[in-house]
Design an enzyme around this catalytic site. Structure first.
Site, PDB file in Angstrom:
ATOM      1  N   HIS A 126      -6.286   0.613  -8.163  1.00  0.00           N
ATOM      2  CA  HIS A 126      -6.562   1.631  -7.146  1.00  0.00           C
ATOM      3  C   HIS A 126      -7.545   1.107  -6.110  1.00  0.00           C
ATOM      4  CE1 HIS A 126      -7.509   5.754  -5.639  1.00  0.00           C
ATOM      5  NE2 HIS A 126      -8.718   5.235  -5.500  1.00  0.00           N
ATOM      6  N   GLU A 127      -8.616   0.469  -6.571  1.00  0.00           N
ATOM      7  CA  GLU A 127      -9.631  -0.030  -5.644  1.00  0.00           C
ATOM      8  C   GLU A 127      -9.100  -1.183  -4.805  1.00  0.00           C
ATOM      9  OE1 GLU A 127     -12.252   1.646  -5.105  1.00  0.00           O
ATOM     10  OE2 GLU A 127     -11.925   2.997  -6.798  1.00  0.00           O
ATOM     11  N   HIS A 130      -7.100   0.027  -1.880  1.00  0.00           N
ATOM     12  CA  HIS A 130      -7.878   0.411  -0.697  1.00  0.00           C
ATOM     13  C   HIS A 130      -8.014  -0.771   0.256  1.00  0.00           C
ATOM     14  CE1 HIS A 130      -9.021   4.512  -1.498  1.00  0.00           C
ATOM     15  NE2 HIS A 130      -9.629   4.231  -2.632  1.00  0.00           N
ATOM     16  N   GLU A 190      -6.905   8.290  -0.620  1.00  0.00           N
ATOM     17  CA  GLU A 190      -7.018   8.244  -2.079  1.00  0.00           C
ATOM     18  C   GLU A 190      -5.646   8.348  -2.739  1.00  0.00           C
ATOM     19  OE1 GLU A 190      -9.420   7.611  -4.074  1.00  0.00           O
ATOM     20  OE2 GLU A 190     -11.042   7.524  -2.617  1.00  0.00           O
TER      21      GLU A 190
END
Length: 263
Positions: A126-127, A130, A190
């Site tokens: 997920h990070e 980004h 997100e």
């Protein structure tokens, strides 16, 4: 009003020339180069390493490095940096982050909620998403455009009959900009990172179904402390879990060997 027209023309020109699309097809405005963002990320990461304690637990470091390496091995090579650097910070924070320039930080507190390698891979994926989706660039660019917009508004108000209300109006605009543009990673970003990150960890051989368990753990850990979704930059846990289940159902099968990272 030549000054207003000039500022408006500049703003429109910059927006049109910097417009691009995110990995999920969402419109983005990116005003900064990859090298600029990587330099900013590297500088910020060095400051964090100087200011925050770094874990010296060899077993914890080996575990986090194993999971992160398994994910990054399946990430397309980036033009602005060669390798991903991973640091484990000794902190009770249930968090992790990734910065432009290939910098990944994981807080030891996260390991109390991300119970296994698949759940940790969910967060790391997920990070990283980004970064791949240029969300930091997008946020910084929005901040720049917001500042330009406020300047234009200020010029317009200064030449209008409502100059006496300028302070009140600018305060209202500041509040609107704060919640609409400047808060870190909006809900659309997100949600996008959830989708892209899930694909990354699944491609690396981790179990995407564990992402649901992770956010159930997150929900249990946050209890009643999470603000309403309307005022939060993160989707609600319920929304996030529903979206993850939908994404999992669409993921293609992979023949990647399952990683074996021991906690």
């Amino acid at each position: 009003m030549p000054t207003l027209n000039k500022l408006s023309s500049i703003l429109i020109a910059v927006t049109l020339t910097a417009c691009t699309a995110s990995p999920t097809g969402r419109n983005q405005v990116l005003l900064f180069s990859d090298s600029d963002m990587s330099s900013l990320g590297a500088q910020s990461f060095e400051q964090m390493k100087q200011q925050q304690p770094i874990s010296k637990d060899a077993r914890v470091n080996a575990y986090v490095q194993c999971v992160a390496r398994s994910v990054t091995q399946h990430v397309p090579k980036q033009a602005s940096f060669d390798d991903w650097e991973v640091v484990v910070f000794d902190s009770d924070q249930v968090n992790a982050f990734a910065l432009p320039g290939g910098k990944i930080g994981v807080y030891t507190g996260l390991l109390n909620v991300a119970k296994n390698q698949d759940q940790l891979a969910t967060v790391i994926g997920h990070e990283i998403a980004h970064v791949l989706a240029d969300h930091s660039n997008e946020r910084l660019s929005q901040s720049q455009l917001a500042s330009a917009g406020l300047q234009i508004t200020n010029v317009a108000l200064g030449s209008s009959d409502y100059a006496q209300y300028r302070n009140v109006t600018m305060a209202a605009l500041g509040l609107g900009v704060q919640y609409g543009v400047l808060l870190p990673y909006g809900r659309s970003q997100e949600s996008e990172a959830d989708i892209v990150g899930l694909e990354l960890m699944a491609n690396a051989g981790f179990d995407p179904n564990q992402s649901v368990s992770l956010w159930q753990n997150m929900a249990a850990a946050s209890g009643r402390n999470q603000p309403p979704e309307l005022l939060s930059t993160h989707p609600s846990h319920k929304t996030r879990i529903q979206d993850l289940k939908s994404t999992i159902a669409r993921l293609p099968t992979t023949d990647t060997t399952r990683p074996n990272c021991e906690k």
